[in-house]
Design a protein around this motif. Structure first.
Motif, short mmCIF file in Angstrom:
data_model
loop_
_atom_site.label_atom_id
_atom_site.label_comp_id
_atom_site.label_asym_id
_atom_site.label_seq_id
_atom_site.Cartn_x
_atom_site.Cartn_y
_atom_site.Cartn_z
N GLY A 252 -20.30 -33.77 -39.65
CA GLY A 252 -19.65 -32.96 -38.67
C GLY A 252 -20.46 -31.92 -38.27
O GLY A 252 -20.47 -31.48 -37.10
N LEU A 253 -21.30 -31.19 -39.23
CA LEU A 253 -22.36 -30.24 -38.72
C LEU A 253 -23.28 -30.87 -37.72
O LEU A 253 -23.66 -30.06 -36.71
CB LEU A 253 -23.17 -29.68 -40.07
N PHE A 254 -23.80 -31.90 -37.93
CA PHE A 254 -24.83 -32.54 -37.23
C PHE A 254 -24.33 -32.92 -35.85
O PHE A 254 -24.69 -32.63 -34.61
CB PHE A 254 -25.52 -33.92 -37.77
N ALA A 255 -22.91 -33.49 -35.87
CA ALA A 255 -22.25 -33.69 -34.38
C ALA A 255 -22.25 -32.24 -33.70
O ALA A 255 -22.40 -32.43 -32.44
CB ALA A 255 -20.98 -34.26 -34.83
N MET A 256 -21.77 -31.34 -34.39
CA MET A 256 -21.69 -30.07 -33.45
C MET A 256 -23.07 -29.48 -33.09
O MET A 256 -23.06 -29.04 -31.79
CB MET A 256 -21.11 -28.86 -34.39
N SER A 257 -24.12 -29.69 -33.89
CA SER A 257 -25.49 -29.17 -33.24
C SER A 257 -25.92 -30.29 -32.27
O SER A 257 -26.42 -29.62 -31.16
CB SER A 257 -26.41 -29.27 -34.30
N PHE A 258 -25.54 -31.38 -32.22
CA PHE A 258 -25.71 -32.40 -31.21
C PHE A 258 -25.23 -32.01 -29.78
O PHE A 258 -25.73 -32.15 -28.78
CB PHE A 258 -25.53 -33.79 -31.60
N ALA A 259 -23.77 -31.39 -29.99
CA ALA A 259 -23.10 -31.34 -28.80
C ALA A 259 -23.68 -30.00 -28.37
O ALA A 259 -23.88 -29.85 -26.99
CB ALA A 259 -21.77 -30.99 -29.11
N TYR A 260 -24.22 -29.03 -28.83
CA TYR A 260 -25.00 -28.06 -28.27
C TYR A 260 -26.05 -28.20 -27.74
O TYR A 260 -26.56 -27.72 -26.85
CB TYR A 260 -24.79 -26.71 -29.52
N GLY A 261 -27.04 -29.21 -28.37
CA GLY A 261 -28.19 -29.56 -27.72
C GLY A 261 -27.93 -30.17 -26.39
O GLY A 261 -28.70 -30.05 -25.63
N LEU A 262 -26.63 -30.88 -26.20
CA LEU A 262 -26.40 -31.42 -25.10
C LEU A 262 -26.15 -30.54 -24.00
O LEU A 262 -26.47 -30.52 -22.69
CB LEU A 262 -25.47 -32.41 -25.03
N HIS A 263 -25.24 -29.40 -24.36
CA HIS A 263 -25.07 -28.17 -23.64
C HIS A 263 -26.29 -27.64 -23.21
O HIS A 263 -26.22 -27.18 -21.93
CB HIS A 263 -24.08 -27.34 -24.47
N LEU A 264 -27.20 -27.20 -23.88
CA LEU A 264 -28.35 -26.60 -23.72
C LEU A 264 -29.39 -27.25 -22.51
O LEU A 264 -29.98 -26.69 -21.87
CB LEU A 264 -29.31 -26.62 -25.00
N ARG A 265 -28.93 -28.67 -22.26
CA ARG A 265 -29.45 -29.51 -21.18
C ARG A 265 -28.72 -29.90 -20.24
O ARG A 265 -29.04 -30.58 -19.25
CB ARG A 265 -30.46 -30.78 -22.10
N GLY A 266 -27.57 -28.76 -20.16
CA GLY A 266 -26.77 -29.11 -18.82
C GLY A 266 -25.95 -30.33 -18.84
O GLY A 266 -25.23 -30.73 -17.87
N LEU A 267 -25.87 -31.07 -19.98
CA LEU A 267 -25.18 -32.14 -20.17
C LEU A 267 -23.64 -31.79 -20.65
O LEU A 267 -23.48 -31.13 -21.84
CB LEU A 267 -25.45 -33.19 -21.14
N ALA A 268 -22.53 -32.44 -20.26
CA ALA A 268 -21.13 -32.09 -20.59
C ALA A 268 -20.78 -33.26 -21.73
O ALA A 268 -21.39 -34.38 -21.87
CB ALA A 268 -20.44 -32.44 -19.38
N SER A 269 -19.94 -32.73 -22.47
CA SER A 269 -19.51 -33.65 -23.76
C SER A 269 -18.19 -33.61 -24.09
O SER A 269 -17.59 -32.61 -23.61
CB SER A 269 -20.29 -33.46 -24.81
N CYS A 270 -17.69 -34.61 -24.70
CA CYS A 270 -16.23 -34.62 -25.29
C CYS A 270 -16.31 -34.98 -26.64
O CYS A 270 -16.62 -36.33 -26.77
CB CYS A 270 -15.39 -35.34 -24.32
N MET A 271 -15.91 -34.28 -27.69
CA MET A 271 -15.73 -34.71 -28.90
C MET A 271 -14.75 -35.68 -29.19
O MET A 271 -13.46 -35.26 -29.03
CB MET A 271 -15.92 -33.75 -29.87
N LEU A 272 -15.06 -37.09 -29.61
CA LEU A 272 -13.73 -37.92 -29.77
C LEU A 272 -13.72 -38.35 -31.19
O LEU A 272 -14.43 -38.60 -31.89
CB LEU A 272 -14.05 -39.27 -29.01
N ASN A 273 -12.67 -37.72 -31.75
CA ASN A 273 -12.30 -37.91 -33.22
C ASN A 273 -12.18 -39.46 -33.70
O ASN A 273 -11.83 -40.22 -33.05
CB ASN A 273 -11.06 -37.11 -33.71
N TRP A 274 -12.47 -39.48 -34.96
CA TRP A 274 -12.57 -40.87 -35.59
C TRP A 274 -11.42 -40.75 -36.66
O TRP A 274 -11.89 -40.85 -38.10
CB TRP A 274 -14.01 -41.51 -36.03
#
Length: 326
Positions: A252-274
């Protein structure tokens, strides 16, 4: 099945029907927990006191990483004990003797050997090598933040990331941007620095469609998702009953860091729970060609947002309802 259920409901008194339904739901929960336990036992590594230097190379990696990180942490203390780490030394030596260590784990073996050497140096001569527990000057970390408006920029950065469900289907997603976001996420903390996370990325429309249909929270926009990531963790890098939940925390920590990494590069994201059962996880692993020893943490929809789009209001709790000072 629906007809049988309807007939059963008509015949059985309502209070009894509700009780039976509740008991059945409890049974399903227990069954899923039992499957989780079997997976943890099957794929997980041995605990420290059971480690004998045998097992798969991944299990040896788990133990080596735990122990070399123990030395790093110990030598990073203001006043390290001396001597310390006798059991750590024994396990590292056992792991380094594993026949596949130098062949398959050369990088990890290098870290383990340098930490082992550092432990011996400390215990004999009180020397701490810079490559194992490096010195960091506080000013180099905080001055660039405290002496500029970086705090305001960072506050805006973190608060502006939103879950986007309206993607620009005409603008392709750069795989290099996703790669850079993954590099950003590599700084995520993990238990004993084991870094058990994995990212499975799909950028082909057919592949995205095949995988995302297994997730039940993308109705209405899943067919427009340009790229998709499945965040998993390698179960073999966790050991014992005490770490039975740790993979979800690290993942979960890694997924959040990855989402912020995407945000830093101007990419949008949507976290889809499992939040799915083990049968659904097996189906997803088969569709996405994910090894059976990896557990699925979540999916992440990735793309460019449209120029204007709506998001869920998602009001935040007040800080006073979350923060409790003891």
């Amino acid at each position: 099945m629906t007809m049988v259920k309807s007939l059963f409901k008509q015949v059985v008194p309502q209070p009894l029907f509700i009780r039976l339904k509740r008991d059945y739901r409890k049974f399903l929960v227990i069954r899923e927990l039992a499957i989780d336990a079997r997976r943890h036992i099957k794929f997980g590594a041995e605990e420290d006191d059971l480690f004998s230097g045998t097992g798969s190379s991944r299990h040896v990696e788990c133990q080596l990483t735990k122990d070399y990180h123990r030395i790093e942490k110990g030598l990073a203390l203001k006043s390290p004990k001396r001597p310390f780490g006798e059991s750590v030394r024994q396990r590292l030596e056992l792991g380094l003797e594993h026949p596949k260590t130098n062949e398959e784990l050369s990088e990890v073996a290098g870290y383990a050997q340098s930490a082992l050497d550092a432990l011996k140096d400390w215990n004999s001569d009180e020397m701490i090598p810079e490559d194992v527990s490096p010195s960091v000057h506080a000013r180099s970390v905080w001055d660039p933040i405290l002496k500029t408006d970086a705090q305001g920029l960072l506050n805006h950065f973190f608060s502006s990331r939103r879950s986007v469900r309206v993607f620009d289907t005409e603008t392709p997603v750069s795989i290099e941007d996703i790669r850079q976001a993954a590099i950003t996420a590599l700084s995520t903390p993990s238990v004993c620095n084991r870094q058990a996370w994995r990212l499975h990325v799909f950028a082909n429309a057919e592949d995205v469609s095949r995988v995302i249909r297994h997730q039940n929270g993308n109705s209405g926009f899943g067919q427009t998702v340009p790229a998709l990531a499945v965040v998993t963790v390698d179960t073999r890098l966790f050991a014992g009953a005490g770490e039975r939940h740790q993979r979800w925390i690290d993942g979960g920590l890694f997924a959040m860091s990855f989402a912020y990494g995407l945000h830093l590069r101007g990419l949008a994201s949507c976290m889809l729970n499992w939040s799915m059962n083990n049968q659904a996880s097996s189906s997803l692993r088969a569709a996405a060609e994910i090894p059976s020893h990896e557990d699925v943490v979540m999916l992440v929809a990735i793309g460019h947002s449209e120029e204007t789009f709506r998001v869920a209001r998602s009001p935040r709790r007040s800080v006073d309802s979350v923060l409790e000072i003891h």
